[in-house]
Structure formats: C-alpha cells, structure tokens
Design a protein around this motif. Structure first.
Motif, PDB file in Angstrom:
ATOM      1  N   GLN A  50      -2.010   5.932   2.404  1.00  0.00           N
ATOM      2  CA  GLN A  50      -3.359   5.412   2.619  1.00  0.00           C
ATOM      3  C   GLN A  50      -4.308   6.476   3.154  1.00  0.00           C
ATOM      4  O   GLN A  50      -5.451   6.571   2.710  1.00  0.00           O
ATOM      5  CB  GLN A  50      -3.310   4.220   3.572  1.00  0.00           C
ATOM      6  N   SER A  51      -3.852   7.276   4.111  1.00  0.00           N
ATOM      7  CA  SER A  51      -4.736   8.320   4.643  1.00  0.00           C
ATOM      8  C   SER A  51      -5.044   9.353   3.571  1.00  0.00           C
ATOM      9  O   SER A  51      -6.148   9.903   3.515  1.00  0.00           O
ATOM     10  CB  SER A  51      -4.101   8.993   5.866  1.00  0.00           C
ATOM     11  N   THR A  52      -4.077   9.595   2.684  1.00  0.00           N
ATOM     12  CA  THR A  52      -4.287  10.548   1.595  1.00  0.00           C
ATOM     13  C   THR A  52      -5.296  10.027   0.586  1.00  0.00           C
ATOM     14  O   THR A  52      -6.146  10.764   0.098  1.00  0.00           O
ATOM     15  CB  THR A  52      -2.945  10.822   0.879  1.00  0.00           C
ATOM     16  N   SER A  53      -5.210   8.753   0.263  1.00  0.00           N
ATOM     17  CA  SER A  53      -6.073   8.206  -0.777  1.00  0.00           C
ATOM     18  C   SER A  53      -7.458   7.830  -0.258  1.00  0.00           C
ATOM     19  O   SER A  53      -8.426   7.815  -1.018  1.00  0.00           O
ATOM     20  CB  SER A  53      -5.409   6.982  -1.415  1.00  0.00           C
ATOM     21  N   MET A  54      -7.581   7.519   1.033  1.00  0.00           N
ATOM     22  CA  MET A  54      -8.883   7.093   1.568  1.00  0.00           C
ATOM     23  C   MET A  54      -9.873   8.250   1.639  1.00  0.00           C
ATOM     24  O   MET A  54     -11.015   8.130   1.250  1.00  0.00           O
ATOM     25  CB  MET A  54      -8.709   6.477   2.956  1.00  0.00           C
ATOM     26  N   SER A  55      -9.454   9.339   2.224  1.00  0.00           N
ATOM     27  CA  SER A  55     -10.238  10.578   2.230  1.00  0.00           C
ATOM     28  C   SER A  55     -11.577  10.454   2.950  1.00  0.00           C
ATOM     29  O   SER A  55     -11.923   9.428   3.522  1.00  0.00           O
ATOM     30  CB  SER A  55     -10.487  11.049   0.804  1.00  0.00           C
ATOM     31  N   LEU A  81      -8.536  -2.835  -1.071  1.00  0.00           N
ATOM     32  CA  LEU A  81      -7.684  -3.606  -0.161  1.00  0.00           C
ATOM     33  C   LEU A  81      -6.275  -3.793  -0.711  1.00  0.00           C
ATOM     34  O   LEU A  81      -5.296  -3.759   0.031  1.00  0.00           O
ATOM     35  CB  LEU A  81      -8.313  -4.978   0.116  1.00  0.00           C
ATOM     36  N   GLY A  82      -6.175  -3.996  -2.018  1.00  0.00           N
ATOM     37  CA  GLY A  82      -4.862  -4.235  -2.603  1.00  0.00           C
ATOM     38  C   GLY A  82      -4.255  -3.031  -3.290  1.00  0.00           C
ATOM     39  O   GLY A  82      -3.153  -3.122  -3.855  1.00  0.00           O
ATOM     40  N   GLY A  83      -4.950  -1.899  -3.249  1.00  0.00           N
ATOM     41  CA  GLY A  83      -4.483  -0.723  -3.978  1.00  0.00           C
ATOM     42  C   GLY A  83      -3.111  -0.239  -3.556  1.00  0.00           C
ATOM     43  O   GLY A  83      -2.243   0.050  -4.382  1.00  0.00           O
ATOM     44  N   LEU A 194     -12.848   1.206  13.546  1.00  0.00           N
ATOM     45  CA  LEU A 194     -13.045  -0.046  14.272  1.00  0.00           C
ATOM     46  C   LEU A 194     -13.992   0.137  15.453  1.00  0.00           C
ATOM     47  O   LEU A 194     -14.807  -0.753  15.763  1.00  0.00           O
ATOM     48  CB  LEU A 194     -11.701  -0.593  14.752  1.00  0.00           C
ATOM     49  N   TRP A 195     -13.882   1.267  16.138  1.00  0.00           N
ATOM     50  CA  TRP A 195     -14.750   1.536  17.289  1.00  0.00           C
ATOM     51  C   TRP A 195     -16.208   1.597  16.848  1.00  0.00           C
ATOM     52  O   TRP A 195     -17.086   0.982  17.452  1.00  0.00           O
ATOM     53  CB  TRP A 195     -14.329   2.846  17.952  1.00  0.00           C
ATOM     54  N   SER A 275       0.860  -0.809   4.421  1.00  0.00           N
ATOM     55  CA  SER A 275      -0.318  -0.396   3.665  1.00  0.00           C
ATOM     56  C   SER A 275      -1.405  -1.460   3.691  1.00  0.00           C
ATOM     57  O   SER A 275      -2.586  -1.162   3.923  1.00  0.00           O
ATOM     58  CB  SER A 275       0.094  -0.097   2.218  1.00  0.00           C
ATOM     59  N   THR A 276      -1.014  -2.709   3.473  1.00  0.00           N
ATOM     60  CA  THR A 276      -1.992  -3.802   3.460  1.00  0.00           C
ATOM     61  C   THR A 276      -2.646  -3.985   4.826  1.00  0.00           C
ATOM     62  O   THR A 276      -3.864  -4.191   4.924  1.00  0.00           O
ATOM     63  CB  THR A 276      -1.306  -5.113   3.028  1.00  0.00           C
ATOM     64  N   GLY A 277      -1.851  -3.897   5.883  1.00  0.00           N
ATOM     65  CA  GLY A 277      -2.405  -4.018   7.229  1.00  0.00           C
ATOM     66  C   GLY A 277      -3.419  -2.935   7.530  1.00  0.00           C
ATOM     67  O   GLY A 277      -4.512  -3.211   8.068  1.00  0.00           O
ATOM     68  N   PHE A 278      -3.103  -1.708   7.156  1.00  0.00           N
ATOM     69  CA  PHE A 278      -4.038  -0.605   7.353  1.00  0.00           C
ATOM     70  C   PHE A 278      -5.345  -0.868   6.600  1.00  0.00           C
ATOM     71  O   PHE A 278      -6.442  -0.692   7.142  1.00  0.00           O
ATOM     72  CB  PHE A 278      -3.404   0.702   6.864  1.00  0.00           C
ATOM     73  N   ASN A 279      -5.234  -1.283   5.341  1.00  0.00           N
ATOM     74  CA  ASN A 279      -6.421  -1.477   4.511  1.00  0.00           C
ATOM     75  C   ASN A 279      -7.371  -2.534   5.078  1.00  0.00           C
ATOM     76  O   ASN A 279      -8.590  -2.353   5.095  1.00  0.00           O
ATOM     77  CB  ASN A 279      -6.004  -1.865   3.092  1.00  0.00           C
ATOM     78  N   PHE A 280      -6.816  -3.652   5.553  1.00  0.00           N
ATOM     79  CA  PHE A 280      -7.672  -4.708   6.101  1.00  0.00           C
ATOM     80  C   PHE A 280      -8.393  -4.261   7.365  1.00  0.00           C
ATOM     81  O   PHE A 280      -9.531  -4.668   7.625  1.00  0.00           O
ATOM     82  CB  PHE A 280      -6.842  -5.965   6.372  1.00  0.00           C
ATOM     83  N   LEU A 281      -7.749  -3.423   8.166  1.00  0.00           N
ATOM     84  CA  LEU A 281      -8.378  -2.942   9.392  1.00  0.00           C
ATOM     85  C   LEU A 281      -9.417  -1.857   9.128  1.00  0.00           C
ATOM     86  O   LEU A 281     -10.400  -1.736   9.860  1.00  0.00           O
ATOM     87  CB  LEU A 281      -7.308  -2.395  10.353  1.00  0.00           C
ATOM     88  N   PHE A 282      -9.210  -1.092   8.067  1.00  0.00           N
ATOM     89  CA  PHE A 282     -10.002   0.126   7.893  1.00  0.00           C
ATOM     90  C   PHE A 282     -11.130   0.011   6.873  1.00  0.00           C
ATOM     91  O   PHE A 282     -12.252   0.447   7.117  1.00  0.00           O
ATOM     92  CB  PHE A 282      -9.057   1.270   7.486  1.00  0.00           C
ATOM     93  N   ILE A 283     -10.855  -0.583   5.727  1.00  0.00           N
ATOM     94  CA  ILE A 283     -11.762  -0.426   4.584  1.00  0.00           C
ATOM     95  C   ILE A 283     -13.106  -1.149   4.721  1.00  0.00           C
ATOM     96  O   ILE A 283     -14.164  -0.522   4.532  1.00  0.00           O
ATOM     97  CB  ILE A 283     -11.048  -0.862   3.286  1.00  0.00           C
TER      98      ILE A 283
END
Length: 512
Positions: A50-55, A81-83, A194-195, A275-283
């Motif tokens: 996720q960190s690699t693909s989000m950039s 979110l589902g990637g 989030l901050w 992965s899904t948990g990260f995406n919901f918090l971040f994207i």
C-alpha cells in the motif's frame, strides 16, 4: 533549525538505520537482495504494497483533485479502497506459488517463465521501465515540492536531499530495506493523514458546516460529476477512474513483486485484511482535505500543494514536522520500490537475456548502477519541473495496468494463455492506453485511456492465445506448474525449477 526539519531528519536517520540493519542479510545474494529471501509476513507484505502504490500522488495529486474537482475525486478513491484486497485475492496466493514453482525472482522474469520466450522480456521490460521511470519522476517532483514548501529550502536542494536518502537505504538493504521502511512509512502516512484531516474538519467547523461553505462556492463540488458537471453521464471516464487504482494495481510490477516475497502463499489472505484497513483509514482523507482546502487556503496557484498549505495552517509546528515526515514517507516508499524494481528489470531481465552466465554479485551491482542512473536522470528532469504529479502518475499507471493486468491474471487463472497471446496483449494494451491519452479520448469520446487499454489487452490475450494454441502450446512443465498452483496444498519438491533452486533446497515444501 526549525522543529519541522528536526522531525524530518529523525525520520531520515531511521530509514537509513533500517537499511544498515538489513544490509548484511541481502547485499550479495540475488534472491535476498531482490526478494528478501521470500521471508515477509502479512503486515509487512500488505503495508509495503500500500505504501508503495499510494505514493506522493495521495498528498499532491489527490489533494489537488479534491481542491479543483471536489467529490469527483472520490471515484478514484472508491477504486483505491479495494485495490489492495483485489490484487491479493485475485493473484496474490497463486502468484506466490507459481513464481516459486517456476523459479522466478523478478516480476518480469515471472512473466517470461510463465510465457516462455526471450521476446516476453524484451517486450515487457521496456514498457515497465518507461512507465516506472515516469512514476518515479512524479515521486521526485512531489518530494521536492513538499520538502521545499515546508522547510523553505529551494526546490533543487530539496530534490537532491530526497534522492540521496532514497539511494542510500535502497543500496544498503535492497528489497528488505524497501519492505521494512515501507511498513514503517505506511504507519507514519496513516497518522499524518488522519491528523491533518481531523484538524481540517475542526478548522472548518465540522463536516456539515464545511460542506455548506463549499456549496456557497460551487455546489457541483459536492457532487461526483466535476466542478462544472462535465463528467455527468460520462461512464467511460468514470469507469476508468474506478479501474485505474483497483484492477490496475494488478499490472504494477513494483507492487506484484511483493506477492513473490511472501513467506508462504496463505499469507495473502491475512494481508488482504491489513491492506483494506489501511486503505479505509488513509485514502478518503486526502480528497476531503483538498476539498476543504478551498475554504482554508483559497486561490492557490498550484492546487497540488493544497494539503501542504492546509497542514501548515491548521497544525502546530511540531505536528507539521510529523506530517511532513508522513508525506516524505509516502513519496520515498514508492520511489525506492520503483527504483529497485527498475534496476531489477534492467539487470536481471534485460541484462540477463543479453549477458550469459551473469554472476549474482555482478547482477546486484548492475542493478545498483541502473538505480543510480535512473535516480540522477529523474532528478535532472524533476529540476526542470515536468507536468503535474497527477498527470504523470495517471499516465504511467494507466499504461502499466493496461499492458500487464491480463497477462498477470491469466498466468494463474487460464491454462490456455500462451506466449503469443501475452505478447500481443502487452503491446495492444500499452499502445491503446498511450494513444488514448495522446488523443484525449476522455474529453472527445468519453472513453478513459485505462478503459481503452484494458479492453485492447484483454481481447489481445484471448484472441492471440486461442488462435495460436496449436503452433505455440503451453509447455508441459509450465502447464503442470499452473495446475499445481490452482491447488490449496503444499508444493511438491520435484516441481520446483529454475533460479530459485537455492531457496527450494532450503524449504523442500512451500506450504499453501
């Protein structure tokens, strides 16, 4: 020295420390340097991916899209979110198993082993290298702009610092350094995003009040059809926005190599949850911050700096430093993975096809040289300030996804997929995506380049494979490996072949 710079320096020291810590484990062995010895668990696998693909796209491109087009950006977010879970679910477990069976240690080499021909590498390698270079160029530009915005340093000096740090820890630790720093960076990214989001919502008086104020500027921004309603009914464009960061992930070589590095295939299931948990918090936060940035920092000359400017307005100085570390984490976690993968493709795949009997040490050294050259060339071009981060990322990812998605999926799901079909698919997908972007089909015909590319590459692999079944049948050993991949069972030792023989002897059976 400001507190923002102190936080960033601490972060830089930590990632370099990680590179030093793992350097002895991975510096000379090909599989260790390029795959981390296939030793990674679910959390590191998922969050590195996720960190690699989000950039830096999320902190610049996504924020800029929210600032300029409002909720239209949520089409990209919904796909995003589902990637991760789609990628891991569709090909993660099977790719891990098949790459092990075929003895593959690179994502392009994996395609060549599944679709046996030197032409597979010679077609896939240049497409991947070209797209990865544009992608890393976007990260360098994002890193320079962000670092310069927060610290007040010049853009060129900021670029040099960011590139230098990336090169140091990538050289030291190879894939393990990239994976472990990616894990750390993903956590920092979530905290930072989030901050900013919480502080932004508080600053505008809450979500309801914020939306009401945005509506006074332009009600269209609260809909999903663009600032001028220009995407209403443009389902070809919208479907492309959904696909590019969902299904499109499956075509990213620098992401897929993470499947091959898992400790065992079954890790893909747990990694999907992470992965899904990260995406919901971040994207979603990036697009919302960009939208509310219209209220906090109106009339920005460069919308892609919206999140940076908002952060400096709504956060105390010490928090800006942490958030800047998060932004640099997003940028660097992608840049290091892309550089390592580009070096791998150049040395292992293209170099290995041209230079016989290439030693492990020579291959690792060639990879490092290529990484250095690409970073320096990217640095020079970034100093010239090429197109925006959003444009570069969308161009590169749409082309990669279009070229490789069908080949990666069919590799493990369709036994009839053969070499001519894969080569035709990659050429057709890349050509269609690039042509569509150059011709501007999204604006003129309502067809997103990703849609055009995926359709072309899918038709290519189906028609190409079926038309050449007799002249180019799938080799029996490859067919046996694919059939074994479809089973949820330990890998029989006698089926393991190729470059991975050393790893195979260390683990006689690779569990499901």
């Amino acid at each position: 020295m400001s507190i923002e710079i102190v936080f960033i320096l601490i972060y830089f020291a930590v990632v370099i420390g990680i590179g030093i810590a793992v350097s002895r484990r991975s510096s000379q062995d090909r599989a260790g340097y390029l795959l981390g010895g296939r030793s990674l668990g679910a959390p590191v696998t998922a969050l590195r991916m996720q960190s690699t693909s989000m950039s830096g796209y999320m902190f610049l491109g996504a924020g800029g899209l929210g600032y300029s087009q409002g909720y239209y950006g949520m089409w990209f977010a919904l796909g995003d979110l589902g990637g991760g879970v789609l990628n891991l679910s569709i090909i993660g477990r099977r790719m891990r198993k098949l790459s092990y069976l075929l003895g593959s240690i690179t994502s392009i080499g994996y395609l060549e082993r599944r679709y046996p021909s030197v032409w597979t590498k010679l077609v896939a390698g240049p497409i991947a290298l070209g797209c990865l270079f544009l992608y890393v160029l976007a990260q360098l530009l994002a890193g320079g702009q962000g670092f310069s915005s927060v610290t007040g340093m010049g853009l060129n000096a900021s670029l040099v610092i960011a590139v230098s740090i990336i090169l140091i820890y990538t050289f030291l630790g190879g894939y393990l350094a990239v994976a472990y720093t990616g894990f750390l960076q993903s956590i920092i990214m979530v905290i930072g995003m989030l901050w900013i989001l919480i502080a932004t919502v508080q600053h505008v008086g809450g979500l309801t009040a914020g939306h009401a104020k945005v509506a006074q500027i332009n009600e269209n921004l609260l809909l999903m059809w663009g600032a001028d309603g220009q995407y209403f009914g443009q389902w070809g464009v919208i479907l492309g926005a959904l696909l590019i960061f969902s299904i499109g992930y499956i075509g990213y070589p620098h992401v897929n190599v993470g499947h091959m590095s898992m400790k065992r295939p079954s890790i893909a299931r747990t990694a999907g949850l992470w992965s899904t948990g990260f995406n919901f918090l971040f994207i979603p936060g990036a697009y919302l911050i960009g939208l509310f940035g219209l209220l906090i920092v109106p009339n920005l000359d460069n919308p892609e700096l919206a999140i940076f400017e908002v952060a400096q307005t709504v956060l105390p100085p010490f928090a800006v430093g942490l958030v800047m570390a998060a932004i640099m984490a997003a940028i660097m976690s992608t840049a290091d993975s892309i550089l390592l993968q580009a070096g791998t493709i150049a040395s292992q795949d293209l170099g290995g096809a041209l230079i016989k009997n290439l030693s492990e040490k020579a291959a690792v050294n060639i990879s490092r040289i290529v990484i250095f050259v690409l970073a320096v060339v990217g640095l020079i071009l970034a100093m010239w300030q090429p197109p925006g981060v959003f444009d570069l990322v969308v161009f590169a990812t749409a082309t990669m996804g279009s070229a490789f998605v069908p080949s990666y999926i069919c590799a493990v799901w369709w036994k009839k997929a053969n070499t001519p079909g894969a080569i035709i698919s990659m050429l057709a997908g890349a050509t269609a995506a690039v042509a569509a972007q150059i011709m501007g089909t999204a604006d003129s015909w309502g067809i997103d380049p990703m849609m055009a590319g995926i359709v072309a590459s899918t038709v290519g692999i189906i028609v190409g494979s079926l038309a050449t079944q007799r002249s180019h049948p799938v080799p029996p050993e490859v067919l046996a490996a694919v059939e074994e991949t479809m089973k949820v069972a330990p890998v029989p030792k006698h089926l393991v072949i190729g470059e991975d023989a050393t790893l195979a002897s260390q683990r006689p059976q690779d569990s499901a």
